[in-house]
Scaffold this motif. Sequence first.
Motif: not given
Length: 211
Positions: A114-119, A124-128, A130-142
């Motif tokens: 299944l791989g890493c759920p965050v990645n 899948e969703m960051s290109p389409v 903004a809400g997912f992109r911002e949340r996931l980038e914040q998580l990866l930045d942390e």
Amino acid sequence: MAMIPSAKPGEDKNPLETRRLLLEAAAREIHMHGFQAASLSRILSETGVTKGALYYHFPSKLDLGYAVVDEYFGPTLHHAWIDPLQQPDTDPVQALIEVIRKTGNRMTIAELSLGCPVNNLALEMSPVDAGFRERLEQLLDEWRAAIAAALERGRDFGSVSPAVDVNSVAAFIVASLEGCVGMAKNAQSRKLLVACGKGLIDYLQSLRSRG
């Protein structure tokens, strides 16, 4: 489109437990199928929660997806990868090595497939959305920031080489970890995961101070 009714009084007798059940089931569903193909019907079937109760807690599928990132994937990543680095007297290199080994040893072939759920969600969703992109980038930045802060402490204590650029190294480590899991997922190979993890561990050892 007809309005979906909210939960009736008394229908959701334990709101916190209902929310937890929905988040856990949604996290599994999204991890297995991706967000766009995730089925609310399967989530309701698994949990036994009514449609009204679902929409009481999460007004839309998008709200449910955001909550999974904020309240499930985020805390899970923190527990596994960030918290072990935040003890002030911890050797950051050894802490990272132990987390990599522990995670690799624990991961089953089913989980690896299944791989890493965050990645997965980021791809899948960051290109389409903004809400997912911002949340996931914040998580990866942390995650990157926690590694950089730990390495900075290691430099101060003399266990990490003063030549290490902690921010660049932190970005490289996160990218390498995600890359290792992604390649092993594609190959369906624990052997490849272990080999990639060993290469990363060897790199981490090279960060130690030689003084």
